[in-house]
Write a protein that holds these residues in place. Structure first.
Motif, PDB file in Angstrom:
ATOM      1  N   UNK A  56      35.823  32.456  38.282  1.00  0.00           N
ATOM      2  CA  UNK A  56      36.818  32.872  37.296  1.00  0.00           C
ATOM      3  C   UNK A  56      37.375  34.253  37.627  1.00  0.00           C
ATOM      4  N   UNK A  57      36.488  35.160  38.041  1.00  0.00           N
ATOM      5  CA  UNK A  57      36.930  36.519  38.364  1.00  0.00           C
ATOM      6  C   UNK A  57      37.813  36.533  39.607  1.00  0.00           C
ATOM      7  N   UNK A  58      37.387  35.785  40.636  1.00  0.00           N
ATOM      8  CA  UNK A  58      38.133  35.788  41.896  1.00  0.00           C
ATOM      9  C   UNK A  58      39.440  35.008  41.763  1.00  0.00           C
ATOM     10  N   UNK A  59      39.367  33.814  41.189  1.00  0.00           N
ATOM     11  CA  UNK A  59      40.544  32.945  41.131  1.00  0.00           C
ATOM     12  C   UNK A  59      41.649  33.522  40.258  1.00  0.00           C
ATOM     13  N   UNK A  60      41.252  34.284  39.237  1.00  0.00           N
ATOM     14  CA  UNK A  60      42.250  34.816  38.311  1.00  0.00           C
ATOM     15  C   UNK A  60      42.446  36.333  38.463  1.00  0.00           C
ATOM     16  N   UNK A 115      39.143  41.321  38.654  1.00  0.00           N
ATOM     17  CA  UNK A 115      38.367  42.494  39.076  1.00  0.00           C
ATOM     18  C   UNK A 115      39.255  43.729  39.099  1.00  0.00           C
ATOM     19  N   UNK A 116      38.832  44.763  38.404  1.00  0.00           N
ATOM     20  CA  UNK A 116      39.587  46.008  38.317  1.00  0.00           C
ATOM     21  C   UNK A 116      39.248  46.885  39.519  1.00  0.00           C
ATOM     22  N   UNK A 117      40.282  47.332  40.231  1.00  0.00           N
ATOM     23  CA  UNK A 117      40.066  48.175  41.411  1.00  0.00           C
ATOM     24  C   UNK A 117      40.456  49.618  41.084  1.00  0.00           C
ATOM     25  N   UNK A 175      32.264  45.734  34.268  1.00  0.00           N
ATOM     26  CA  UNK A 175      31.058  45.363  33.531  1.00  0.00           C
ATOM     27  C   UNK A 175      31.413  44.628  32.246  1.00  0.00           C
ATOM     28  N   UNK A 176      32.398  45.148  31.523  1.00  0.00           N
ATOM     29  CA  UNK A 176      32.821  44.502  30.288  1.00  0.00           C
ATOM     30  C   UNK A 176      33.341  43.097  30.534  1.00  0.00           C
ATOM     31  N   UNK A 177      34.148  42.939  31.583  1.00  0.00           N
ATOM     32  CA  UNK A 177      34.679  41.617  31.935  1.00  0.00           C
ATOM     33  C   UNK A 177      33.559  40.661  32.305  1.00  0.00           C
ATOM     34  N   UNK A 193      43.011  37.166  29.642  1.00  0.00           N
ATOM     35  CA  UNK A 193      42.648  37.925  28.448  1.00  0.00           C
ATOM     36  C   UNK A 193      41.182  38.325  28.443  1.00  0.00           C
ATOM     37  N   UNK A 194      40.358  37.679  29.274  1.00  0.00           N
ATOM     38  CA  UNK A 194      38.947  38.036  29.360  1.00  0.00           C
ATOM     39  C   UNK A 194      38.719  39.304  30.167  1.00  0.00           C
ATOM     40  N   UNK A 195      39.713  39.732  30.945  1.00  0.00           N
ATOM     41  CA  UNK A 195      39.600  40.973  31.715  1.00  0.00           C
ATOM     42  C   UNK A 195      39.685  42.154  30.752  1.00  0.00           C
ATOM     43  N   UNK A 196      38.716  43.049  30.803  1.00  0.00           N
ATOM     44  CA  UNK A 196      38.674  44.120  29.809  1.00  0.00           C
ATOM     45  C   UNK A 196      39.880  45.044  29.891  1.00  0.00           C
ATOM     46  N   UNK A 197      40.370  45.273  31.090  1.00  0.00           N
ATOM     47  CA  UNK A 197      41.492  46.197  31.248  1.00  0.00           C
ATOM     48  C   UNK A 197      42.849  45.565  31.041  1.00  0.00           C
TER      49      UNK A 197
END
Length: 367
Positions: A249-253, A256-258, A273-275, A349-353
């Motif tokens: 989910x993190x990679x495909x969408x 990940x916050x850089x 971490x929040x995500x 929307x699941x990404x914290x940032x």
């Protein structure tokens, strides 16, 4: 309004939510009752006017709390509020520990970081905001209200999230504890990120995984695998399946916050971490729902005599639980591959940032 009310001193308090997502939900509930709380706890002889507003959808990250307070102060000046309180979901730090709140009498504004309050954010906000307004007016030498009869350090006892106070008179920061404060911050970030929204976003994935599980239940090879594998191996398969799902989910969408010029490394780490914690919670709940459904379907579809004939031994209900366990884990891996079919905006929307453009919130500036 009566004649006496017209002649009472008026103080306008702006309650600003930035970004207008979770903070706006807290602000909306607080706005309706804040005037009464200020009257009861600060001064009953003042006519308190509380106005609600939006902050930036993507507030500045690189300047920390000072940049945030500057933006809030500009909004206060533009809208001619007497004081402004900002509710934010930014996980702010100072001196290496979570920053719960900060007041600035020079700017006549204050900030409250909701995730630093942990789970009970609305209750803590109800207790903190009237005190912060009182502190601001006192430190700004506003003669319309009596001076606060307590010192800033007393906030340690008033708000459980506050561990100690730093700064000079008029510019005061309220810090969490190094250990418990960090744990509370992470829990509060998951709360602010609304894991229920992430769970709903995985609905298509859950349906697909359930279809995979139903098909797998008809394969006697799966029955024999579940019987041959021990509890430890089944637990490892489950953890691998959940990890694969969260990672996919993190990679495909691209969740990940850089770190970059606008996002400091520490803030990016907290966002990630929040995500991760939000998605882990959502996928764990999805797993439990899928497991319960698989147990039910397995008990309905697979007759005990057929299962006994395949396993060549007597069976009981625990064998159905074991069968559901391995089936759910394998279906979760299949669901991870199919998760790319999820609605991009819903999963993002699941990404914290990440904060979508708000809808349904009314800014007082708009009339």
């Amino acid at each position: 309004m009566t004649h006496s009310e017209e002649h009472r001193r008026e103080i306008v308090v702006g309650l600003l939510a930035t970004p207008p997502d979770h903070p706006a939900r807290v602000a909306a509930r607080l706005t309706a009752e804040l005037a009464a709380r200020l009257s009861a706890r600060v001064d009953a002889n003042v006519r308190w006017t509380v106005l609600e507003g939006w902050g930036e959808v993507a507030p500045r990250r690189d300047g920390g709390v000072e940049a945030l307070l500057d933006d809030v102060a500009q909004r206060r000046t533009d809208d001619r509020w007497d004081v402004a309180i900002c509710l934010t979901d930014l996980p702010l730090h100072t001196e290496g520990v979570p920053l719960v709140a900060q007041t600035s009498a020079r700017r006549r504004v204050a900030m409250l970081s909701l995730p630093a309050l942990g789970l009970q954010q609305l209750r803590a906000t109800r207790g903190a905001v009237p005190d912060m307004v009182s502190r601001l007016l006192t430190d700004a030498s506003d003669q319309r209200v009596p001076a606060a009869g307590w010192v800033p350090a007393e906030m340690v006892g008033r708000i459980t999230a506050v561990h100690r106070v730093v700064g000079e008179a008029g510019e005061v920061g309220y810090l969490g504890s190094p250990l418990i404060g960090r744990v509370r911050l992470l829990v509060g970030m998951v709360r602010a990120n609304r894991p229920g929204r992430a769970l709903l976003g995985l609905s298509k994935l859950l349906v697909g995984a359930f279809g995979t599980a139903a098909f797998a239940l008809t394969t006697d090879t799966i029955w024999q695998m579940g019987d041959a594998l021990g509890g430890l191996r089944l637990a490892v398969i489950m953890l691998l399946g959940l990890t694969a799902l969260v990672t996919w989910l993190i990679v495909a969408h691209d969740l990940w916050e850089k770190p970059d010029g606008e996002t400091p490394r520490e803030l990016a780490r907290l966002f990630n971490l929040g995500t991760t914690l939000t998605l882990t919670l959502a996928t764990a709940v999805s797993y439990l729902v899928l497991f319960a459904g698989t147990v039910l379907v397995g008990a309905l579809l697979i007759d005990t005599s057929v299962l006994q004939q395949t396993l060549q031994r007597p069976v009981d209900f625990t064998d159905y639980l074991t069968l559901a366990w391995i089936t759910t884990s394998l279906a979760t891996v299949g669901g991870a591959i199919g998760s790319g079919l999820e609605n991009e905006e819903t999963v993002r929307a699941a990404a914290y940032g990440y904060h979508p453009e708000p809808g349904g919130w009314r800014d007082e500036r708009d009339g």
